[in-house]
Design a protein around this motif. Structure first.
Motif, PDB file in Angstrom:
ATOM      1  N   PRO A  61       0.807  -1.221   0.000  1.00  0.00           N
ATOM      2  CA  PRO A  61       0.000   0.000   0.000  1.00  0.00           C
ATOM      3  C   PRO A  61       0.837   1.266   0.000  1.00  0.00           C
ATOM      4  O   PRO A  61       0.303   2.362   0.010  1.00  0.00           O
ATOM      5  N   LEU A  89      -1.348  -5.126  -5.226  1.00  0.00           N
ATOM      6  CA  LEU A  89      -1.516  -3.684  -5.048  1.00  0.00           C
ATOM      7  C   LEU A  89      -0.164  -2.998  -5.137  1.00  0.00           C
ATOM      8  O   LEU A  89       0.812  -3.416  -4.514  1.00  0.00           O
ATOM      9  N   ALA A  91       0.613   0.867  -4.590  1.00  0.00           N
ATOM     10  CA  ALA A  91      -0.008   2.155  -4.290  1.00  0.00           C
ATOM     11  C   ALA A  91       0.986   3.100  -3.650  1.00  0.00           C
ATOM     12  O   ALA A  91       1.956   2.687  -3.017  1.00  0.00           O
ATOM     13  N   VAL A 203      -5.725  -4.523   3.228  1.00  0.00           N
ATOM     14  CA  VAL A 203      -5.341  -3.121   3.382  1.00  0.00           C
ATOM     15  C   VAL A 203      -6.530  -2.304   3.856  1.00  0.00           C
ATOM     16  O   VAL A 203      -7.627  -2.398   3.292  1.00  0.00           O
ATOM     17  N   VAL A 205      -8.405   0.763   3.615  1.00  0.00           N
ATOM     18  CA  VAL A 205      -8.448   1.823   2.609  1.00  0.00           C
ATOM     19  C   VAL A 205      -9.186   3.061   3.101  1.00  0.00           C
ATOM     20  O   VAL A 205      -9.409   4.001   2.336  1.00  0.00           O
TER      21      VAL A 205
END
Length: 369
Positions: A61, A89, A91, A203, A205
């Motif tokens: 993340p 992911l 990010a 995760v 979010v």
């Protein structure tokens, strides 16, 4: 030294692999509760690969932007070939690491998210101080845009606007904009409330502002049916029962004239458990193993077994129960011998083995049995 947030596998004949799973951390010791882990440590590990081709696998993340930039620069300077594979992911700061790859591969439904850098403030600041913070953030943003611009085919202004909006992209959009080079394979990605569950990474979010953008790139998890609440409730009571039985003092041996009856009752308890056919369900088999060990009867565990069997295909329920199993292991109860006649170390090992069988069974629940 604190725990590293990367893992390196150096294979003898097929190059090397670097896994960045989870948050990218700064070099400050308070993140790990121990000595500092710095970019220099990553550089040393990378140098030890001696120019072998490297595959960097990312499911993260994000995290500390300065650590990400340092890793980015080290990968660019590495003399071997660097391929990046986005395993789920990628990010925030993780995208800075990703764009250092000479080739970047992304599964069809993996996710790539870019946004503006941010800083947490934990004190009082005046206008001059805040102005310095804003200037610093602008400089960080410019450095991130520069890293993206080295490979993508969109303008600086467009990247800046995408960062302002916190943009979530699937593989095809990433390919169209030049953030990646190829699409290959698939990963599982679903939203469940404030959680994004992607290729095994869970995760939170809620900290991201563009939830609408995330919705457009992911699927909402199936809602948990009402009887899942029953499963969770029964699972909690099941593990509570184990904890109480494991910690209970040993019972006194029965009087001599009751020995035959006690032996017969125990034999019947085990036979009843053995008679329950659990060959097609690894979780039920593990439950029966545990019941034998902590003195439970088939009548004690039948309600839990029935609920598990009825919901064998429900992934959210499976994950919830698995979390409870992990919590039970972490609590230390598996170090308490439930058999007073057993050696303490042997009892602890048996309990640990039993709990591990639960975890492995849960891991295989959706497929292998």
């Amino acid at each position: 030294m604190g725990k590293k947030f990367w893992e390196i596998n150096n294979y003898a004949s097929t190059g090397a692999e670097i896994k960045l799973y989870g948050p990218i951390k700064s070099g400050h010791s308070w993140f790990d509760g121990g000595d500092t882990v710095t970019a220099n440590d990553f550089a040393s590990d990378l140098e030890a690969l001696a120019g072998k081709d490297v595959t960097v696998r990312i499911n993260s993340p994000g995290g500390d932007v300065f650590a990400a930039h340092a890793i980015h620069n080290q990968l660019l300077a590495y003399k071997g070939n660097v391929t990046v594979v986005i395993d789920g992911l990628c990010a925030s700061a993780a995208t800075i690491v990703a764009v250092a790859g000479r080739k970047i591969i992304m599964p069809a439904n993996a996710l790539f998210m870019i946004h503006n850098p941010a800083i947490g403030l934990d004190d009082y600041y005046g206008a001059d101080d805040l102005s310095k913070v804003l200037n610093a953030l602008k400089g960080v943003k410019d450095s991130i845009i520069a890293a993206y611009r080295k490979r993508c085919n969109v303008s600086e202004a467009e990247i800046s606007a995408m960062m302002d909006a916190e943009t979530w992209m699937g593989a095809q959009e990433c390919l169209d904009k030049g953030f990646i080079d190829a699409i290959d394979g698939e990963v599982k990605a679903v939203r469940n409330g404030n959680s994004l569950i992607i290729n095994g990474l869970n995760v939170d979010v809620s900290k991201f502002k563009n939830f609408a953008g995330l919705k457009n790139t992911t699927k909402e998890a199936d809602r948990m049916p009402e009887n899942m609440n029953t499963l969770v409730d029964k699972a909690i009571r099941f593990f509570d029962s184990f904890n109480k039985n494991a910690a209970a003092p040993a019972q006194q041996a029965p009087a001599e004239d009751n020995t035959a009856a006690a032996v017969a009752a125990e034999r019947k308890r085990i036979n009843d458990l053995d008679a329950y056919d659990a060959k097609d369900n690894a979780i039920v088999a593990a439950m029966i193993t545990q019941a034998k060990q902590n003195g439970q009867t088939i009548d004690d565990i039948k309600p839990y077994i029935d609920t598990v069997e009825k919901n064998s295909d429900n992934a959210p329920a499976k994950n919830l129960v698995k979390d409870m199993i992990e919590d039970n292991k972490d609590s230390g109860v598996n170090g308490i011998g439930s058999n007073p006649k057993a050696d303490e170390e042997e009892a602890a090992a048996n309990d640990a083995k039993m709990m591990d069988s639960f975890v492995k069974a849960m891991d295989n629940y959706g497929g292998k049995k």
